[in-house]
Design a protein around this motif. Structure first.
Motif, mmCIF file in Angstrom:
data_model
loop_
_atom_site.group_PDB
_atom_site.id
_atom_site.type_symbol
_atom_site.label_atom_id
_atom_site.label_comp_id
_atom_site.label_asym_id
_atom_site.label_seq_id
_atom_site.Cartn_x
_atom_site.Cartn_y
_atom_site.Cartn_z
ATOM 1 N N VAL A 12 0.893 -1.222 0.046
ATOM 2 C CA VAL A 12 -0.072 -0.022 -0.216
ATOM 3 C C VAL A 12 0.874 1.184 0.024
ATOM 4 C CG1 VAL A 12 -1.546 1.390 1.241
ATOM 5 C CG2 VAL A 12 -1.718 -1.200 1.057
ATOM 6 N N GLU A 15 -3.333 5.768 1.315
ATOM 7 C CA GLU A 15 -4.650 5.415 1.565
ATOM 8 C C GLU A 15 -5.268 6.619 2.085
ATOM 9 O OE1 GLU A 15 -6.686 2.117 4.148
ATOM 10 O OE2 GLU A 15 -4.826 2.468 4.663
ATOM 11 N N ASN A 16 -6.668 6.936 1.580
ATOM 12 C CA ASN A 16 -7.410 7.972 2.089
ATOM 13 C C ASN A 16 -8.293 7.674 3.068
ATOM 14 O OD1 ASN A 16 -9.078 10.282 2.063
ATOM 15 N ND2 ASN A 16 -9.572 10.369 -0.081
ATOM 16 N N ARG A 17 -7.876 7.580 4.216
ATOM 17 C CA ARG A 17 -8.861 7.086 5.403
ATOM 18 C C ARG A 17 -10.212 8.063 5.633
ATOM 19 N NH1 ARG A 17 -5.461 4.308 9.416
ATOM 20 N NH2 ARG A 17 -3.597 3.675 8.213
ATOM 21 N N VAL A 113 -7.365 4.076 -2.242
ATOM 22 C CA VAL A 113 -6.124 3.684 -1.782
ATOM 23 C C VAL A 113 -5.226 3.351 -3.049
ATOM 24 C CG1 VAL A 113 -6.811 1.082 -1.993
ATOM 25 C CG2 VAL A 113 -4.976 1.786 -0.586
ATOM 26 N N TYR A 115 -1.754 1.635 -4.695
ATOM 27 C CA TYR A 115 -1.024 0.436 -3.903
ATOM 28 C C TYR A 115 -0.233 -0.330 -5.311
ATOM 29 C CZ TYR A 115 -5.122 -2.323 -5.870
ATOM 30 O OH TYR A 115 -6.100 -2.670 -6.564
#
Length: 158
Positions: A12, A15-17, A113, A115
Motif C-alpha cells: 500500500v 490511503e485516503n482514510r 487507496v 498500491y
C-alpha cells in the motif's frame, strides 16, 4: 483488499482514510495509473498523498487531480511535477459507468487507496461515492462507538 500479506510485491502506497467517513461509497473500481519514471521510484520511497485528490472524467478520459507524489531525490534531469494531473486507465465500459454516475446521479469519484499489485504495478482504487451529510456522519460515529463499547463489555465479562 483481498491480497495476501506474504506477497512481496503487494504494498500500500497511500490511503485516503477520510473517504469512508466523508462519503458513502457504493462501488469501487481498480484503475491503472500512467506514471513517469521518477514517479514510480518516488512511490516506492513513500510520502505520497491522495487525501485531497479526486478523479474526474474529462473529454472521454479519466484523470486523477491534485494527488501528491514527492520528488525523487536521485532524479537529476528528468524530475516530475509533484501535483500534476495523472491519467487513469480503465475500460470503456467502466469509464461510461463512472461518467453516468457523476453526471446523472450526482455522485463523485474518490480515490480510496493507491498500491502496488502482485505484479508490482501501481494501481488506484476509486470509489463511486455520494457525499454524506453531517447527520449521517454522526450516525456512523455513534454506531462505531457503540460497537467498540460492546466489544469492550464482551472482553470484560466474557
Amino acid at each position: 483488499m483481498a491480497q495476501t500479506k506474504s506477497d512481496p510485491n503487494y504494498k500500500v502506497i497511500a490511503e485516503n482514510r477520510r473517504a469512508r467517513f466523508d462519503y458513502a461509497i457504493e462501488d469501487d473500481v481498480e484503475c491503472g495509473i500512467m506514471l513517469e519514471g521518477s514517479e514510480v521510484k518516488a512511490l516506492r520511497e513513500g510520502g505520497t498523498n491522495i487525501a485531497e485528490s479526486y478523479a474526474a472524467v474529462e473529454d472521454g478520459e479519466l484523470w486523477l487531480v491534485n494527488s501528491y507524489v514527492p520528488p525523487y531525490s536521485q532524479a537529476k534531469m528528468f524530475k516530475h511535477e509533484e501535483r500534476r494531473r495523472r491519467k487513469l486507465l480503465v475500460s470503456r465500459k467502466q469509464l461510461s459507468d463512472m461518467w453516468n454516475a457523476t453526471q446523472r446521479k450526482g455522485m463523485t469519484l474518490v480515490p480510496i487507496v493507491m498500491y502496488f499489485n502482485h505484479k508490482g504495478r501501481a494501481k488506484l482504487k476509486i470509489g463511486i461515492a455520494k457525499g454524506k451529510k453531517a447527520h449521517d456522519k454522526r450516525e456512523a460515529q455513534a454506531k462505531r462507538d457503540w460497537s467498540r463499547q460492546k466489544s469492550r463489555l464482551m472482553k470484560d465479562h466474557g
